[in-house]
Scaffold this motif. Structure first.
Motif, PDB file in Angstrom:
ATOM      1  N   LEU A 182       0.641  -0.636   0.042  1.00 22.08           N
ATOM      2  CA  LEU A 182       0.065   0.227   0.024  1.00 22.08           C
ATOM      3  C   LEU A 182       0.573   0.963  -0.071  1.00 22.08           C
ATOM      4  O   LEU A 182       0.139   2.310  -0.725  1.00 22.08           O
TER       5      LEU A 182
ATOM      6  N   VAL B  93       2.668   1.830  -3.413  1.00 20.77           N
ATOM      7  CA  VAL B  93       1.003   1.969  -4.358  1.00 20.77           C
ATOM      8  C   VAL B  93       0.878   3.439  -4.243  1.00 20.77           C
ATOM      9  O   VAL B  93       1.235   4.469  -5.360  1.00 20.77           O
TER      10      VAL B  93
ATOM     11  N   GLY C  75     -10.251  -0.227  -8.647  1.00 22.15           N
ATOM     12  CA  GLY C  75      -9.523   0.413  -9.021  1.00 22.15           C
ATOM     13  C   GLY C  75      -9.652   2.002  -9.616  1.00 22.15           C
ATOM     14  O   GLY C  75      -8.521   2.835 -10.044  1.00 22.15           O
TER      15      GLY C  75
ATOM     16  N   VAL D 166      -6.903  -1.569  -2.611  1.00 18.95           N
ATOM     17  CA  VAL D 166      -5.658  -1.525  -2.127  1.00 18.95           C
ATOM     18  C   VAL D 166      -5.289  -2.635  -1.231  1.00 18.95           C
ATOM     19  O   VAL D 166      -5.510  -3.540  -0.890  1.00 18.95           O
TER      20      VAL D 166
ATOM     21  N   VAL E 279      -2.774  -5.831  -4.091  1.00 18.57           N
ATOM     22  CA  VAL E 279      -2.172  -5.410  -5.628  1.00 18.57           C
ATOM     23  C   VAL E 279      -3.317  -5.723  -6.357  1.00 18.57           C
ATOM     24  O   VAL E 279      -3.071  -5.107  -7.660  1.00 18.57           O
TER      25      VAL E 279
ATOM     26  N   ILE F  22      -5.511  -2.874  -8.127  1.00 14.56           N
ATOM     27  CA  ILE F  22      -4.687  -2.150  -8.671  1.00 14.56           C
ATOM     28  C   ILE F  22      -4.955  -2.009 -10.551  1.00 14.56           C
ATOM     29  O   ILE F  22      -5.123  -3.204 -11.060  1.00 14.56           O
TER      30      ILE F  22
ATOM     31  N   ARG G 103       0.341  -2.625 -12.268  1.00  8.57           N
ATOM     32  CA  ARG G 103      -0.098  -3.627 -11.726  1.00  8.57           C
ATOM     33  C   ARG G 103       0.837  -4.960 -12.385  1.00  8.57           C
ATOM     34  O   ARG G 103       0.758  -5.833 -11.401  1.00  8.57           O
TER      35      ARG G 103
END
Length: 264
Positions: free
Chosen positions: A62, A65, A227, A238, A243, A246, A252
């Motif tokens: 996380l 991202v 997403g 997320v 993931v 995503i 991704r």
């Protein structure tokens, strides 16, 4: 009679495994009652939601991202992480930047592993345990381990029963009656598995019952985001789903590539 020794061994294996599972289930039920009111007024942060959903690794995912969406960390589809802004805004981000190292570039998987084991994540876990939302380290796999032991015991009883039936030693006991004796410990193990499935399944390895209730509310609010939507909803998705939530193909791909060995 040799089959009697095998039967005693079958009972010992089955009884031990079932007792451990029952004790684990009782402890889990007691903890659930104690946590019944925990977290009622608690509003989960993104990091807390990530930890309760997927543990330390999810928190690291996380964080990366989030930084990537803010263009402060570049996650390439080849599985490399590059620091764009070296100033972390919180302890989690500083852990990720520190895991990447002074060169500012590293493979994603080592960064993920190092960040997941950082002090910031351990502190987060301790806070959640104190709040009654996370499962303590020693209890995370107790019930699951008990179920696995009972499954193994059932297989062991079957093997011991087969060995008793195939033993060529002379016995006055009919084979069908020998099989019936071994069916008793087998029934015990199968009954414990059935009750465990109804009464203690599923248990999260990270979130306590109170934590699971809060996560359930988050999951319902993020259903259908896929997403998309605002940044908070995106990152919440997320945090809860990992993931796979995503939306950007390039991002991704970076996480899909992370476990592959690097070739020059």
């Amino acid at each position: 009679m040799f089959w009697v020794l095998l039967l005693l061994l079958a009972w010992a294996v089955a009884g031990t495994a079932c007792t451990r599972l029952c004790l684990a289930a009782v402890r889990a039920a007691t903890a659930e009652r104690q946590d019944a009111t925990a977290g009622r007024e608690h509003d989960l942060t993104l990091y807390e939601a990530a930890f309760l959903s997927g543990g330390p690794a999810r928190v690291a995912d996380l964080t990366m991202v989030s930084m990537a969406r803010q263009r402060r960390l570049l996650l390439a589809h080849t599985g490399w992480a590059t620091v764009v802004d070296p100033r972390g805004r919180d302890d989690m981000e500083r852990s990720v930047i520190g895991a990447i190292g002074p060169e500012g570039q590293s493979r994603i998987e080592p960064v993920r592993s190092a960040a997941a084991g950082a002090d910031a994540v351990r502190s987060l876990a301790d806070d959640l345990v104190r709040a009654g939302l996370a499962v303590p380290d020693g209890a995370r796999t107790t019930v699951a381990a008990g179920v696995r032991q009972v499954r193994a015991a059932a297989l062991a009883v079957l093997a011991l029963g087969a060995a008793a039936l195939l033993t060529p030693a002379p016995t006055q006991m009919p084979r069908d009656l020998v099989a019936l004796w071994f069916a008793l410990p087998l029934t015990l193990t199968l009954s414990c598995l059935a009750m465990a499935r109804v009464e203690v399944h599923p248990y999260s390895p990270w979130a306590s019952p109170a934590g699971q209730r809060l996560l359930g509310g988050l999951a319902r609010r993020t259903d259908g985001t896929g997403g998309t939507g605002d940044d908070r909803s995106y990152l919440t998705s997320v945090a809860v789903r990992g993931v796979r939530a995503i939306g950007e193909p390039e991002l991704r791909a970076a996480f899909a590539h992370r476990d592959q060995p690097w070739r020059e």
